[in-house]
Design an enzyme around this catalytic site. Structure first.
Site, PDB file in Angstrom:
ATOM      1  N   ASN A  39      -2.505   0.467 -19.719  1.00  0.00           N
ATOM      2  CA  ASN A  39      -2.192   1.531 -20.688  1.00  0.00           C
ATOM      3  C   ASN A  39      -2.795   2.838 -20.171  1.00  0.00           C
ATOM      4  OD1 ASN A  39      -1.822   3.187 -22.883  1.00  0.00           O
ATOM      5  ND2 ASN A  39      -3.342   2.177 -24.179  1.00  0.00           N
ATOM      6  N   TRP A  40      -1.924   3.718 -19.689  1.00  0.00           N
ATOM      7  CA  TRP A  40      -2.421   4.950 -19.063  1.00  0.00           C
ATOM      8  C   TRP A  40      -2.698   6.066 -20.055  1.00  0.00           C
ATOM      9  CZ3 TRP A  40      -0.646   6.515 -13.515  1.00  0.00           C
ATOM     10  CH2 TRP A  40      -1.073   5.521 -12.622  1.00  0.00           C
ATOM     11  N   LYS A  41      -2.380   5.815 -21.325  1.00  0.00           N
ATOM     12  CA  LYS A  41      -2.642   6.836 -22.350  1.00  0.00           C
ATOM     13  C   LYS A  41      -2.099   8.198 -21.892  1.00  0.00           C
ATOM     14  CE  LYS A  41      -6.538   4.077 -23.690  1.00  0.00           C
ATOM     15  NZ  LYS A  41      -7.688   3.958 -24.529  1.00  0.00           N
ATOM     16  N   GLU A  69      -5.703   4.249 -31.510  1.00  0.00           N
ATOM     17  CA  GLU A  69      -5.690   5.711 -31.342  1.00  0.00           C
ATOM     18  C   GLU A  69      -4.572   6.346 -32.165  1.00  0.00           C
ATOM     19  OE1 GLU A  69      -5.764   5.742 -27.070  1.00  0.00           O
ATOM     20  OE2 GLU A  69      -7.883   5.176 -27.087  1.00  0.00           O
ATOM     21  N   GLU A 121      -7.863  -5.729 -30.118  1.00  0.00           N
ATOM     22  CA  GLU A 121      -8.698  -4.673 -29.546  1.00  0.00           C
ATOM     23  C   GLU A 121      -9.680  -4.165 -30.600  1.00  0.00           C
ATOM     24  OE1 GLU A 121      -6.728  -2.473 -26.173  1.00  0.00           O
ATOM     25  OE2 GLU A 121      -5.699  -1.719 -27.911  1.00  0.00           O
ATOM     26  N   GLY A 165     -12.823   2.154 -24.934  1.00  0.00           N
ATOM     27  CA  GLY A 165     -13.365   3.334 -24.256  1.00  0.00           C
ATOM     28  C   GLY A 165     -14.871   3.519 -24.399  1.00  0.00           C
ATOM     29  N   SER A 193     -12.428  -1.837 -23.117  1.00  0.00           N
ATOM     30  CA  SER A 193     -13.412  -1.728 -22.033  1.00  0.00           C
ATOM     31  C   SER A 193     -13.344  -2.857 -20.999  1.00  0.00           C
ATOM     32  CB  SER A 193     -14.828  -1.633 -22.608  1.00  0.00           C
ATOM     33  OG  SER A 193     -14.966  -0.427 -23.340  1.00  0.00           O
ATOM     34  N   GLY A 252      -7.214  -0.171 -20.417  1.00  0.00           N
ATOM     35  CA  GLY A 252      -7.024   1.272 -20.518  1.00  0.00           C
ATOM     36  C   GLY A 252      -7.550   1.967 -19.280  1.00  0.00           C
TER      37      GLY A 252
HETATM   38  P1  PGA Z   1     -10.107   0.930 -22.537  1.00  0.00           P
HETATM   39  O1  PGA Z   1      -8.804   1.113 -23.436  1.00  0.00           O
HETATM   40  O2  PGA Z   1      -9.843  -0.190 -21.570  1.00  0.00           O
HETATM   41  O3  PGA Z   1     -10.256   2.242 -21.841  1.00  0.00           O
HETATM   42  O4  PGA Z   1     -11.231   0.619 -23.443  1.00  0.00           O
HETATM   43  C1  PGA Z   1      -8.139   0.015 -23.961  1.00  0.00           C
HETATM   44  C2  PGA Z   1      -7.013   0.461 -24.843  1.00  0.00           C
HETATM   45  O5  PGA Z   1      -7.060   1.546 -25.385  1.00  0.00           O
HETATM   46  O6  PGA Z   1      -6.055  -0.241 -25.071  1.00  0.00           O
END
Ligand code: PGA
Length: 248
Positions: free
Chosen positions: A10-12, A100, A167, A173, A209, A230
């Protein structure tokens, strides 16, 4: 882990055209027999979806959208992208219910509508659920997961194209991950909630994470069918490492 294992990137709101050049090694890895059970899916920002689809054209790697509108086809919704638009581009998946987006005001009801629309357009849905730190401290994780699952999947008969991503919000994050026992117990809770809705055994992924260090431990957690990654997925090297360490 013997069956299919999901590796979701997931590159956001990150990535640029040049980041696509970093994917060659991953493509080579995905073609090796050893990784035949690895289901690899990239979720770039909307602006890069077409480029990712072109890049992965002759590979088994799929691409998806990070969100979509509740309206299936077209409409006057400035800034939005519909399930049909994702499908027409060649997306096979969409992430829905990400914390998010929930934080920005997406309700369980909105998510339910989006899931229905996405399924109607034959997209597979990565449905994110998870408790906040406050909810964990109040020891209401079970009821939060129960509400998110039941409201999010309300009225949907065929759950064949649903993948659950557990999650914990406090884990995304932050570098924090649940203790093994806690994670296993929460996965059992999710399975229990799902078993009241369907006989299918939906894939359950863990996200929050995940990185190339903690993966050696996370991969041993019972009941998990893969990972939603992420920030670590933006580095091809780290993402490859995660796949290699999971399947060795
Ligand atoms: P992260 O994000 O691995 O940076 O914690 C995971 C996600 O938002 O799905």
């Amino acid at each position: 882990m013997t069956n299919n294992i999901y590796f979701i990137a997931n590159w956001k709101m990150y990535g640029s055209l040049s980041s696509i050049n970093t994917l060659n090694k991953l493509i080579n890895l995905s073609k090796l027999k050893k990784y035949k059970n690895a289901i690899i899916i990239y979720f770039p920002p909307f602006t890069l979806i077409q480029n990712f689809i072109n890049k992965f054209k002759t590979t088994k790697i799929s691409v998806g959208g990070q969100n979509c509108h509740v309206v299936e086809d077209y409409g006057s919704f400035t800034g939005s992208v519909s399930p049909k638009m994702l499908k027409d581009l060649g997306c096979k998946y969409v992430i829905l219910g990400h914390s998010e987006n929930r934080i920005e005001g997406e309700s369980d009801e909105d998510i339910n509508k989006k899931i229905r629309s996405a399924l109607n357009k034959n997209l597979k849905v990565v449905f994110c659920i998870g408790e906040t730190l406050k909810e964990k401290r109040k020891k209401i994780t079970f009821s939060v997961l129960n509400r998110q699952i039941n409201k999010g999947l309300k009225g949907i008969k065929n759950l064949n194209n649903i993948i659950i991503a557990y999650e914990p919000v406090w884990s995304i994050g932050t570098g924090l991950i649940p203790k093994d026992k806690e994670l296993e117990l929460n996965v059992i809770k999710i399975k229990k909630i799902l078993s009241k809705k369907t006989k299918l055994r939906l894939p359950i992924l863990y996200g929050g994470s995940v990185n190339n260090k903690n993966i050696s431990n996370l991969k041993n957690i019972t009941g998990i069918n893969g990972f939603l990654v992420g920030s670590a997925s933006q580095s091809s090297k780290k993402f490859i490492d995660i796949i290699k360490k999971t399947i060795n």
